[in-house]
Design a protein around this motif. Structure first.
Motif, PDB file in Angstrom:
ATOM      1  N   MET A 136       1.081 -37.089  86.443  1.00  0.00           N
ATOM      2  CA  MET A 136       0.459 -36.575  87.660  1.00  0.00           C
ATOM      3  C   MET A 136       0.664 -37.551  88.817  1.00  0.00           C
ATOM      4  O   MET A 136       0.795 -38.755  88.606  1.00  0.00           O
ATOM      5  CB  MET A 136      -1.040 -36.341  87.462  1.00  0.00           C
ATOM      6  N   THR A 137       0.657 -37.000  90.040  1.00  0.00           N
ATOM      7  CA  THR A 137       0.717 -37.806  91.254  1.00  0.00           C
ATOM      8  C   THR A 137      -0.304 -37.262  92.244  1.00  0.00           C
ATOM      9  O   THR A 137      -0.713 -36.095  92.135  1.00  0.00           O
ATOM     10  CB  THR A 137       2.107 -37.742  91.906  1.00  0.00           C
ATOM     11  N   PRO A 138      -0.724 -38.072  93.215  1.00  0.00           N
ATOM     12  CA  PRO A 138      -1.645 -37.558  94.236  1.00  0.00           C
ATOM     13  C   PRO A 138      -1.071 -36.344  94.964  1.00  0.00           C
ATOM     14  O   PRO A 138      -1.798 -35.393  95.266  1.00  0.00           O
ATOM     15  CB  PRO A 138      -1.820 -38.748  95.185  1.00  0.00           C
ATOM     16  N   PHE A 139       0.237 -36.368  95.256  1.00  0.00           N
ATOM     17  CA  PHE A 139       0.867 -35.238  95.940  1.00  0.00           C
ATOM     18  C   PHE A 139       0.756 -33.972  95.099  1.00  0.00           C
ATOM     19  O   PHE A 139       0.452 -32.891  95.606  1.00  0.00           O
ATOM     20  CB  PHE A 139       2.339 -35.553  96.230  1.00  0.00           C
ATOM     21  N   MET A 140       1.007 -34.104  93.790  1.00  0.00           N
ATOM     22  CA  MET A 140       0.890 -32.948  92.898  1.00  0.00           C
ATOM     23  C   MET A 140      -0.534 -32.411  92.885  1.00  0.00           C
ATOM     24  O   MET A 140      -0.761 -31.196  92.936  1.00  0.00           O
ATOM     25  CB  MET A 140       1.305 -33.337  91.470  1.00  0.00           C
ATOM     26  N   MET A 141      -1.511 -33.322  92.834  1.00  0.00           N
ATOM     27  CA  MET A 141      -2.913 -32.905  92.801  1.00  0.00           C
ATOM     28  C   MET A 141      -3.298 -32.177  94.092  1.00  0.00           C
ATOM     29  O   MET A 141      -3.989 -31.155  94.068  1.00  0.00           O
ATOM     30  CB  MET A 141      -3.818 -34.125  92.605  1.00  0.00           C
ATOM     31  N   GLU A 142      -2.832 -32.709  95.213  1.00  0.00           N
ATOM     32  CA  GLU A 142      -3.148 -32.085  96.498  1.00  0.00           C
ATOM     33  C   GLU A 142      -2.516 -30.695  96.596  1.00  0.00           C
ATOM     34  O   GLU A 142      -3.140 -29.750  97.082  1.00  0.00           O
ATOM     35  CB  GLU A 142      -2.648 -32.969  97.636  1.00  0.00           C
ATOM     36  N   LYS A 143      -1.291 -30.568  96.140  1.00  0.00           N
ATOM     37  CA  LYS A 143      -0.614 -29.272  96.147  1.00  0.00           C
ATOM     38  C   LYS A 143      -1.341 -28.277  95.260  1.00  0.00           C
ATOM     39  O   LYS A 143      -1.489 -27.092  95.593  1.00  0.00           O
ATOM     40  CB  LYS A 143       0.833 -29.453  95.672  1.00  0.00           C
TER      41      LYS A 143
ATOM     42  N   VAL B  53      -6.480 -39.975  88.608  1.00  0.00           N
ATOM     43  CA  VAL B  53      -5.495 -40.075  89.688  1.00  0.00           C
ATOM     44  C   VAL B  53      -6.235 -40.317  90.996  1.00  0.00           C
ATOM     45  O   VAL B  53      -7.206 -39.629  91.315  1.00  0.00           O
ATOM     46  CB  VAL B  53      -4.669 -38.782  89.790  1.00  0.00           C
ATOM     47  N   ASP B  54      -5.791 -41.317  91.749  1.00  0.00           N
ATOM     48  CA  ASP B  54      -6.352 -41.546  93.073  1.00  0.00           C
ATOM     49  C   ASP B  54      -5.209 -41.914  94.011  1.00  0.00           C
ATOM     50  O   ASP B  54      -4.039 -41.808  93.653  1.00  0.00           O
ATOM     51  CB  ASP B  54      -7.457 -42.614  93.048  1.00  0.00           C
ATOM     52  N   ARG B  55      -5.537 -42.348  95.214  1.00  0.00           N
ATOM     53  CA  ARG B  55      -4.488 -42.666  96.187  1.00  0.00           C
ATOM     54  C   ARG B  55      -3.796 -43.988  95.870  1.00  0.00           C
ATOM     55  O   ARG B  55      -2.772 -44.304  96.467  1.00  0.00           O
ATOM     56  CB  ARG B  55      -5.084 -42.715  97.598  1.00  0.00           C
ATOM     57  N   GLY B  56      -4.327 -44.742  94.919  1.00  0.00           N
ATOM     58  CA  GLY B  56      -3.727 -46.025  94.564  1.00  0.00           C
ATOM     59  C   GLY B  56      -2.824 -45.965  93.354  1.00  0.00           C
ATOM     60  O   GLY B  56      -1.793 -46.630  93.292  1.00  0.00           O
ATOM     61  N   ASN B  57      -3.220 -45.171  92.348  1.00  0.00           N
ATOM     62  CA  ASN B  57      -2.409 -45.048  91.135  1.00  0.00           C
ATOM     63  C   ASN B  57      -2.794 -43.772  90.397  1.00  0.00           C
ATOM     64  O   ASN B  57      -3.733 -43.072  90.794  1.00  0.00           O
ATOM     65  CB  ASN B  57      -2.589 -46.273  90.231  1.00  0.00           C
ATOM     66  N   SER B  58      -2.082 -43.494  89.321  1.00  0.00           N
ATOM     67  CA  SER B  58      -2.339 -42.287  88.534  1.00  0.00           C
ATOM     68  C   SER B  58      -3.121 -42.575  87.264  1.00  0.00           C
ATOM     69  O   SER B  58      -3.299 -41.687  86.415  1.00  0.00           O
ATOM     70  CB  SER B  58      -1.018 -41.600  88.169  1.00  0.00           C
ATOM     71  N   GLY B  59      -3.601 -43.836  87.106  1.00  0.00           N
ATOM     72  CA  GLY B  59      -4.378 -44.172  85.921  1.00  0.00           C
ATOM     73  C   GLY B  59      -3.593 -43.869  84.663  1.00  0.00           C
ATOM     74  O   GLY B  59      -2.397 -44.138  84.571  1.00  0.00           O
TER      75      GLY B  59
END
Length: 596
Positions: free
Chosen positions: A364-371, A353-359
């Motif tokens: 998963m999403t970047p927002f979920m990972m950050e949270k 997962v990165d800021r461009g896509n979730s691979g």
């Protein structure tokens, strides 16, 4: 018949809508605040924006209404849904900073004046808000000997300079009250972390009392200057407003007779604030005691901003030289979280997962990972607490904290395993670093490796689940080491290969050092995530493809590899954990060779 405008939420994620709102506010002498959580707009029959209001936490901001809507109760229409949203989030008090000429409008909606300055006032919705806070302050100093001194401080984080100021002040008065500022979303260290560090410090100072964090202590960081265009005018109004609240409410509540501040040799605004205090406070029977700042051996004052800059620049070792001991666990936890955020921000990343896509990680999403990362931060701090403040910590304590952290992580992610591996590896590293610092042992790779191994070996290899976990199944099936075995061996690949290579790239200014480091890790790590998703064939492909991309590095090749990993459902989750761990350890060892 006059048609009432339509209320809509303005999507802040849209650049077009943000520009429209910014233009509307600018035409009325305001600026669009960058930290808004929500923004509502009023639209007329021709779909033109004719009013807006937003919120940042529990603070109402960016309120503006077109003159054509005067007498139509437009301000109330805008603010009511924001107030409901704030109260639904569990806040009991709604604050607003506005111009003095808007006072009557907000009073008609039930707001009450808290403090005022020439071109700015602060109001709140709770009629008992500041009065209730002051009663709590009064209870702290009731029956305490005088004179009573006070320090208002952010402590973001608590530095050696703060500690020096507090101890010097405590020697100069019978009772010293510390009032920390309430945290805002831009605070690197949470209110809980800052308060805990101050609490531990005050335990060693008999005359010191720690007050609850105050939302009524207005710092330059929290004062919303969006409605004052001139920066110097905004700064002065922030200072005057803070002093007005202090002299009329906070100081009388605790019976303060002296306010302690540090000298400011370099920052012009803080120097101006000190001068304004000396001019204002004596009129209210309060003296100002300005204490010389504590400086390092180079003559530079210890400051929280220098610590935060060192963390951002991956110089955790330098940061450790500047903080008070009580803040060590919070610093290590923040650095661990920063390493995870750095890993998340790196884009593109094959199989991740990165800021461009979730691979390949469609759940998963970047927002979920950050949270998830922010959820783990206090648990990293608790792990560091165990080994830093406890002379004889037990593995059971670390396991219990880890289990709580994993439960909370799964709760915020909806049951998705976002950072279980990172929690394990970074948790051990944070605990190991804290123990070395507590024992005053030099932080170098040899000592850190030894401590990591000691802690890892004391932890159980598995949780004893009835059902075999994915990781255990992969380890058994493909005969690879796994996370626990790697930790018990103190991550030999990391210390012998990845860390030296990353250090070399940073030293020589090689482009894209983190991307190259990630490819190196993918090429050499037995990643249980890759084996679980794509089998041995997929894992072998990942090793070879990452090595080829590293040998022929280009952004185009990296993006191609990202697509190939996604198509083959190859996850590099273990590599992501090791990337974050390498970043953390690099930052930790990036320090002077000897402590001051």
């Amino acid at each position: 018949m006059i048609q009432m405008p339509e209320l809509r939420e303005i999507p802040l994620s849209s650049g077009w809508f943000r520009r429209k709102a910014a233009d509307f506010l600018e035409a009325r002498g305001l600026a669009l605040d960058a930290n808004l959580d929500t923004l509502f707009g009023l639209y007329d029959a021709e779909d033109r924006l004719c009013g807006c209001a937003g919120r940042d936490g529990n603070v109402i901001k960016c309120v503006a209404v077109d003159e054509s809507l005067r007498g139509m109760n437009a301000t109330s229409l805008l603010i009511s849904p924001l107030i409901n949203e704030i109260l639904e989030d569990g806040e009991s008090d709604v604050l607003v900073f506005t111009k003095p000429e808007n006072r009557a409008i907000f009073e008609s909606m039930g707001f009450h004046l808290v403090g005022e300055a020439p071109v700015a006032i602060m109001m709140e919705s709770d009629p008992e808000g500041i009065a209730s806070h002051c009663r709590r302050l009064s209870a702290l100093t009731a029956g305490k000997p005088g004179p009573v001194g006070v320090i208002l401080l952010n402590a973001n984080p608590l530095t050696r300079g703060h500690e020096y100021l507090i101890r010097r002040a405590a020697d100069s008065c019978a009772t010293l009250v510390l009032i920390p500022l309430a945290a805002n979303k831009n605070s690197k260290f949470s209110e809980e972390a800052r308060t805990e560090a101050l609490r531990r410090l005050t335990e060693s100072i008999p005359s010191a009392i720690l007050a609850p964090a105050s939302p009524y202590s207005i710092s330059a960081a929290t004062f919303p200057s969006y409605f004052i265009k001139d920066p110097s005018e905004a700064a002065r109004n922030q200072m005057v407003l803070e002093l007005n609240i202090f002299t009329n409410h906070l100081a009388p509540a605790i019976g303060a007779k002296v306010r302690f501040v540090g000298t400011e040799p370099s920052d012009a605004l803080t120097s101006q604030y000190n001068a304004l205090m000396k001019e204002t406070l004596p009129k209210h029977g309060i003296t100002v005691d300005e204490i010389d700042r504590l400086c390092d051996k180079h003559g530079q004052p210890y400051s929280a901003s220098r610590v935060r800059q060192a963390i951002d620049e991956e110089r955790l070792g330098d940061a450790l030289q500047m903080i008070a001991p009580e803040a060590v666990p919070a610093l290590l936890a923040e650095a661990a979280s920063q390493a995870l955020l750095t890993e998340l921000d790196l884009t593109p990343k094959p199989g991740l997962v990165d800021r461009g896509n979730s691979g390949p990680h469609k759940d998963m999403t970047p927002f979920m990972m950050e949270k998830s990362i922010r959820t783990l931060t206090p648990y990293f701090r608790r792990m560091a607490d165990v080994t830093f403040f406890n002379p004889q910590p037990t593995a059971a304590e670390l396991v219990a904290i880890g289990n709580e952290a994993e439960k909370d992580m799964l709760s915020v992610s909806g049951g998705v395993n976002t950072h279980r591996g990172a929690l394990f590896s970074l948790g051990i590293a944070v605990a190991a670093a804290a123990r070395l610092i507590a024992k005053r042992v030099l932080l170098n790779d040899m000592n850190l490796r030894a401590e990591i191994a000691v802690i890892a070996e004391a932890l159980p290899a598995s949780k004893g689940e009835v059902r075999e976990s994915n990781g255990q199944e992969v380890i058994r099936k493909y005969h690879i080491k796994g996370a626990h075995k790697n930790a018990c061996e103190a991550y030999p690949q990391l210390f012998d290969e990845w860390l030296p290579e990353y250090t070399r790239m940073r030293r020589e200014g090689i482009s894209h050092p983190l991307h190259r480091l990630l490819l190196l890790i993918i090429a050499s790590l037995e990643d249980s995530n890759a084996y679980h998703r794509a089998g041995s064939e997929g894992a072998d492909f990942a090793h070879k493809a990452a090595r080829e991309c590293l040998d022929n590095f280009s952004e185009e090749n990296l993006e191609r590899l990202d697509r190939e990993f996604t198509q083959r459902n190859i996850s590099a989750g273990g590599a992501a954990d090791m990337l974050a761990l390498t970043i953390f350890i690099y930052s930790l060892l990036n320090a002077p060779s000897q402590p001051e």
